[in-house]
Write a protein that holds these residues in place. Structure first.
Motif, PDB file in Angstrom:
ATOM      1  N   ALA A  72       6.791  96.025 106.527  1.00  0.00           N
ATOM      2  CA  ALA A  72       7.702  96.492 107.575  1.00  0.00           C
ATOM      3  C   ALA A  72       8.704  95.427 108.006  1.00  0.00           C
ATOM      4  CB  ALA A  72       6.895  96.965 108.781  1.00  0.00           C
ATOM      5  N   SER A  73       8.322  94.156 107.897  1.00  0.00           N
ATOM      6  CA  SER A  73       9.232  93.087 108.340  1.00  0.00           C
ATOM      7  C   SER A  73      10.511  93.018 107.505  1.00  0.00           C
ATOM      8  CB  SER A  73       8.511  91.730 108.299  1.00  0.00           C
ATOM      9  OG  SER A  73       7.390  91.746 109.164  1.00  0.00           O
ATOM     10  N   GLY A  74      10.461  93.532 106.279  1.00  0.00           N
ATOM     11  CA  GLY A  74      11.648  93.531 105.438  1.00  0.00           C
ATOM     12  C   GLY A  74      12.274  94.895 105.244  1.00  0.00           C
ATOM     13  N   ARG A  75      11.790  95.897 105.987  1.00  0.00           N
ATOM     14  CA  ARG A  75      12.265  97.270 105.783  1.00  0.00           C
ATOM     15  C   ARG A  75      12.731  97.941 107.066  1.00  0.00           C
ATOM     16  NH1 ARG A  75       9.266  99.424 100.800  1.00  0.00           N
ATOM     17  NH2 ARG A  75       7.965  97.697 100.124  1.00  0.00           N
ATOM     18  N   ASN A  76      12.577  97.278 108.208  1.00  0.00           N
ATOM     19  CA  ASN A  76      12.796  97.937 109.499  1.00  0.00           C
ATOM     20  C   ASN A  76      14.278  98.067 109.844  1.00  0.00           C
ATOM     21  OD1 ASN A  76      13.606  95.546 111.432  1.00  0.00           O
ATOM     22  ND2 ASN A  76      11.887  94.795 110.197  1.00  0.00           N
ATOM     23  N   GLY A  77      14.543  98.644 111.021  1.00  0.00           N
ATOM     24  CA  GLY A  77      15.914  98.923 111.440  1.00  0.00           C
ATOM     25  C   GLY A  77      16.631  97.784 112.121  1.00  0.00           C
ATOM     26  N   GLY A  78      15.980  96.618 112.254  1.00  0.00           N
ATOM     27  CA  GLY A  78      16.641  95.468 112.866  1.00  0.00           C
ATOM     28  C   GLY A  78      16.830  95.598 114.368  1.00  0.00           C
ATOM     29  N   TRP A  79      15.891  96.284 115.018  1.00  0.00           N
ATOM     30  CA  TRP A  79      15.909  96.450 116.472  1.00  0.00           C
ATOM     31  C   TRP A  79      15.031  95.387 117.116  1.00  0.00           C
ATOM     32  CZ3 TRP A  79      15.990 101.258 119.881  1.00  0.00           C
ATOM     33  CH2 TRP A  79      17.019 102.140 119.497  1.00  0.00           C
ATOM     34  N   LEU A  80      15.624  94.342 117.635  1.00  0.00           N
ATOM     35  CA  LEU A  80      14.901  93.360 118.439  1.00  0.00           C
ATOM     36  C   LEU A  80      15.027  93.823 119.887  1.00  0.00           C
ATOM     37  CD1 LEU A  80      13.496  90.519 118.672  1.00  0.00           C
ATOM     38  CD2 LEU A  80      15.797  89.607 119.071  1.00  0.00           C
ATOM     39  N   TYR A  81      14.012  94.527 120.399  1.00  0.00           N
ATOM     40  CA  TYR A  81      14.152  95.090 121.741  1.00  0.00           C
ATOM     41  C   TYR A  81      12.834  95.053 122.490  1.00  0.00           C
ATOM     42  CZ  TYR A  81      11.930  99.725 121.078  1.00  0.00           C
ATOM     43  OH  TYR A  81      11.042 100.753 120.889  1.00  0.00           O
ATOM     44  N   GLN A 103       5.528  94.457 130.489  1.00  0.00           N
ATOM     45  CA  GLN A 103       6.932  94.763 130.253  1.00  0.00           C
ATOM     46  C   GLN A 103       7.806  93.532 130.466  1.00  0.00           C
ATOM     47  OE1 GLN A 103       8.475  97.859 129.130  1.00  0.00           O
ATOM     48  NE2 GLN A 103       9.814  96.125 128.703  1.00  0.00           N
ATOM     49  N   GLN A 104       7.528  92.753 131.503  1.00  0.00           N
ATOM     50  CA  GLN A 104       8.302  91.545 131.746  1.00  0.00           C
ATOM     51  C   GLN A 104       8.160  90.562 130.584  1.00  0.00           C
ATOM     52  OE1 GLN A 104      10.488  90.916 134.233  1.00  0.00           O
ATOM     53  NE2 GLN A 104      10.978  89.029 133.123  1.00  0.00           N
ATOM     54  N   ALA A 105       6.945  90.472 130.054  1.00  0.00           N
ATOM     55  CA  ALA A 105       6.730  89.599 128.894  1.00  0.00           C
ATOM     56  C   ALA A 105       7.548  90.065 127.701  1.00  0.00           C
ATOM     57  CB  ALA A 105       5.246  89.560 128.547  1.00  0.00           C
ATOM     58  N   MET A 106       7.669  91.384 127.518  1.00  0.00           N
ATOM     59  CA  MET A 106       8.485  91.899 126.422  1.00  0.00           C
ATOM     60  C   MET A 106       9.963  91.637 126.658  1.00  0.00           C
ATOM     61  SD  MET A 106       6.887  92.966 123.833  1.00  0.00           S
ATOM     62  CE  MET A 106       8.458  93.427 123.125  1.00  0.00           C
ATOM     63  N   ASN A 107      10.427  91.782 127.887  1.00  0.00           N
ATOM     64  CA  ASN A 107      11.830  91.465 128.190  1.00  0.00           C
ATOM     65  C   ASN A 107      12.136  90.018 127.802  1.00  0.00           C
ATOM     66  OD1 ASN A 107      11.840  94.019 129.330  1.00  0.00           O
ATOM     67  ND2 ASN A 107      11.952  93.294 131.442  1.00  0.00           N
ATOM     68  N   GLU A 108      11.235  89.119 128.165  1.00  0.00           N
ATOM     69  CA  GLU A 108      11.438  87.690 127.876  1.00  0.00           C
ATOM     70  C   GLU A 108      11.315  87.392 126.390  1.00  0.00           C
ATOM     71  OE1 GLU A 108       8.419  86.066 130.348  1.00  0.00           O
ATOM     72  OE2 GLU A 108       9.546  86.401 132.224  1.00  0.00           O
ATOM     73  N   THR A 109      10.548  88.226 125.670  1.00  0.00           N
ATOM     74  CA  THR A 109      10.341  87.997 124.237  1.00  0.00           C
ATOM     75  C   THR A 109      11.638  88.137 123.450  1.00  0.00           C
ATOM     76  OG1 THR A 109       8.012  88.633 124.303  1.00  0.00           O
ATOM     77  CG2 THR A 109       9.125  88.863 122.195  1.00  0.00           C
ATOM     78  N   VAL A 110      12.495  89.068 123.834  1.00  0.00           N
ATOM     79  CA  VAL A 110      13.783  89.206 123.148  1.00  0.00           C
ATOM     80  C   VAL A 110      14.539  87.883 123.192  1.00  0.00           C
ATOM     81  CG1 VAL A 110      16.011  90.391 123.165  1.00  0.00           C
ATOM     82  CG2 VAL A 110      13.908  91.683 123.596  1.00  0.00           C
ATOM     83  N   ASP A 111      14.618  87.272 124.367  1.00  0.00           N
ATOM     84  CA  ASP A 111      15.304  85.991 124.499  1.00  0.00           C
ATOM     85  C   ASP A 111      14.589  84.883 123.739  1.00  0.00           C
ATOM     86  OD1 ASP A 111      17.256  87.110 126.158  1.00  0.00           O
ATOM     87  OD2 ASP A 111      16.075  86.746 127.965  1.00  0.00           O
ATOM     88  N   VAL A 113      12.884  85.125 120.878  1.00  0.00           N
ATOM     89  CA  VAL A 113      13.219  85.208 119.450  1.00  0.00           C
ATOM     90  C   VAL A 113      14.617  84.654 119.195  1.00  0.00           C
ATOM     91  CG1 VAL A 113      13.625  86.771 117.509  1.00  0.00           C
ATOM     92  CG2 VAL A 113      11.675  87.152 119.027  1.00  0.00           C
ATOM     93  N   VAL A 114      15.559  85.018 120.047  1.00  0.00           N
ATOM     94  CA  VAL A 114      16.933  84.513 119.902  1.00  0.00           C
ATOM     95  C   VAL A 114      16.946  82.993 120.037  1.00  0.00           C
ATOM     96  CG1 VAL A 114      19.257  84.565 120.871  1.00  0.00           C
ATOM     97  CG2 VAL A 114      17.929  86.681 120.721  1.00  0.00           C
ATOM     98  N   ARG A 115      16.175  82.477 120.992  1.00  0.00           N
ATOM     99  CA  ARG A 115      16.134  81.029 121.216  1.00  0.00           C
ATOM    100  C   ARG A 115      15.577  80.286 120.008  1.00  0.00           C
ATOM    101  NH1 ARG A 115      12.701  77.154 122.077  1.00  0.00           N
ATOM    102  NH2 ARG A 115      10.884  78.541 122.007  1.00  0.00           N
ATOM    103  N   VAL A 116      14.442  80.759 119.491  1.00  0.00           N
ATOM    104  CA  VAL A 116      13.813  80.075 118.362  1.00  0.00           C
ATOM    105  C   VAL A 116      14.695  80.146 117.121  1.00  0.00           C
ATOM    106  CG1 VAL A 116      11.831  80.080 116.798  1.00  0.00           C
ATOM    107  CG2 VAL A 116      11.483  80.399 119.258  1.00  0.00           C
ATOM    108  N   ALA A 117      15.297  81.298 116.877  1.00  0.00           N
ATOM    109  CA  ALA A 117      16.177  81.419 115.711  1.00  0.00           C
ATOM    110  C   ALA A 117      17.310  80.397 115.785  1.00  0.00           C
ATOM    111  CB  ALA A 117      16.739  82.833 115.617  1.00  0.00           C
ATOM    112  N   ALA A 118      17.894  80.244 116.972  1.00  0.00           N
ATOM    113  CA  ALA A 118      18.984  79.266 117.125  1.00  0.00           C
ATOM    114  C   ALA A 118      18.451  77.840 116.966  1.00  0.00           C
ATOM    115  CB  ALA A 118      19.646  79.449 118.487  1.00  0.00           C
ATOM    116  N   GLU A 119      17.300  77.566 117.579  1.00  0.00           N
ATOM    117  CA  GLU A 119      16.733  76.216 117.539  1.00  0.00           C
ATOM    118  C   GLU A 119      16.348  75.813 116.121  1.00  0.00           C
ATOM    119  OE1 GLU A 119      12.549  74.824 119.144  1.00  0.00           O
ATOM    120  OE2 GLU A 119      14.000  74.928 120.799  1.00  0.00           O
TER     121      GLU A 119
END
Length: 469
Positions: A72-81, A103-111, A113-119
């Protein structure tokens, strides 16, 4: 619209775009490790990443049946949400505030993933445009308003409800009568993320063995045709392919999802559609669709095709597996109904994949401290971000168990240690899943043809039978 030249299969469009990687070396024989992770998708790789960052001297081995991101990691719709499977049920079981924390933990998780990818220098075409979910029937609009109110009640005070005109100013979905938007979402290229993550953990010193299927997991043992890895902790991170493991056939149901990707669309088409914010796009249908505007200006759109294969088989999703022509046509019809100016566009690629569905549709993270066996999954299609939260939770559970730390906010989340009963034996689960989606599709057709605002009663009955509400 032509599908004559459509590439059907070949894993996914994302791999056609990036190229299929050369597999790393398989396990050379019996081995030992501090932690053995079974599965080289997002869950396994994120878990390896956070454990290795927390304790650099750990000897971590990842075993992957094909290559990292094959599932699934290589086939999904690319929704980081920020969606997570089972939140409403967790609210009923553990109280509203516990679900709000999740839910708050999931909200923070989006950021996160973005942070780690940039780092880490992982260029995954990430664009934080949020998530736009639209309604285009009266019944969908009623559900959308209810959904919006519920999300606000779970702490998403930055969520926005839009009317028909405001919706079409963002994305010109034909017939849209309203939408809800959250900033907690981003579009990304799934394969760029998984390839970058695999390279990152390898550079940290994690050992990855590909072409190494694990046939059975036991306490402190992961058995493969090439040898056995022994470790105090064995972590199962196999999502929709869990049914392939001995004794796990009825643990999580491998639900199928299919996608298409258009050719790059010309400026004239984008001028009619809009979508300048590149939000991930969904709808409020029962058999819902999900879509993104890719970095190279295609539309990648997915939904349910054949929802489930008899016997929980996931092995048919191989390098050459084709998506049924009827499914490709159905997805194309959705695309053209939403965006009529795409009618002449070529469909470049069609593909399918599997996602893991527990009996109660709740994602879970567990570490059995008596055996050292751990697992995470059952994301029900919301795994791009949820895998990251699951991995950080597994890290904290292992550190707590090994005495390196105490309980944390993550180990106290309500999905930790959640137990769920197994799926029914065949033919009952095949009949149940196919009956459920036949009901959903019929309900969507009736709602499209009706001006009534209420949800079709057949869909309500299907929800109850499926245990989703």
């Amino acid at each position: 619209m032509s599908t004559v030249s459509t590439v059907n299969g070949g894993i996914s469009f994302w791999y056609a775009d990036q190229g299929t990687p050369l597999a790393r070396e398989p396990l050379p024989g019996d081995a030992t490790a501090d932690i053995c992770i079974v599965g080289g998708g997002y869950t396994g790789l994120w878990t390896a990443y956070y454990l290795k960052k927390a304790v650099p001297f750990l000897n971590i081995t990842v075993l992957e049946a094909k290559f990292c991101g094959y599932g699934a990691s290589g086939r999904n719709g690319g929704w980081l949400y920020n969606g997570i499977a089972g939140r409403d049920r967790y609210a009923r079981l553990h109280g509203h505030e516990a679900a709000v924390r999740l839910q708050q933990a999931m909200n923070e998780t989006v950021d996160e993933v973005v942070r780690v990818a940039a780092e880490e220098g992982i260029d995954a075409d990430i664009h934080q445009g949020g998530v736009l979910e639209v309604a285009y029937t009266p019944a969908q609009l009623a559900r959308l308003k209810d959904f919006h109110s519920v999300e606000i009640a779970f702490g998403e005070t930055d969520r926005v409800l839009r009317g028909a005109r405001e919706t079409c100013e963002r994305v010109n979905v034909t017939g849209a009568v309203g939408s809800t938007w959250t900033p907690h979402g981003a579009r990304l290229h799934p394969v760029k993320l998984v390839k970058g993550l695999a390279a990152t953990v390898e550079a940290l010193g994690v050992t990855i063995h590909e072409s190494t299927p694990v046939t059975e997991i036991k306490p402190k043992h992961a058995h493969t045709p090439y040898g056995t890895v022994r470790a105090p902790y064995i972590l199962r991170c196999t999502e929709g392919f869990t049914a392939n493991l001995k004794g796990q056939r009825r643990t999580w149901l491998p639900m199928n999802s299919s996608m298409i990707a258009t050719e790059p669309l010309p400026v004239s088409v984008w001028e009619t559609i809009g979508w300048d914010g590149r939000e991930t796009l969904g709808d409020m249908a029962h058999a819902y669709m999900y879509a993104q505007r890719t970095a190279d200006d295609r539309i990648a759109l997915g939904g349910r095709g054949v929802p489930y294969r008899f016997g929980s088989g996931a092995a048919h999703f191989n390098d050459t597996a084709r998506t049924r022509p009827a499914t490709v046509e159905a997805l194309r019809d959705i695309l053209v109904r939403l965006f009529p100016t795409t009618a002449g566009a070529r469909i470049d690629h069609a593909w399918s994949g599997v996602l893991g569905v527990p009996h109660d549709w709740c994602a879970t993270v567990t570490l059995d401290r008596s055996t050292g066996l751990g697992w995470a999954g059952g994301y029900v299609g919301s795994g791009v971000a949820t895998t990251n939260l699951a991995a950080r939770t597994l890290r904290d559970l292992i550190q707590q168990d090994s005495g390196q730390s105490g309980p944390t906010e993550l180990t106290a989340l309500p999905w930790v240690g959640h137990k769920v009963r197994r799926w029914e034996p065949e033919p009952f689960r095949w009949l149940g899943v196919h009956g459920m989606y036949a009901a959903y599709r019929a309900a969507d057709r009736r709602e499209l043809a009706s001006a009534r605002p209420g949800t079709d009663p057949v869909a309500k009955a299907a929800d109850r039978l499926a245990g989703r509400h």
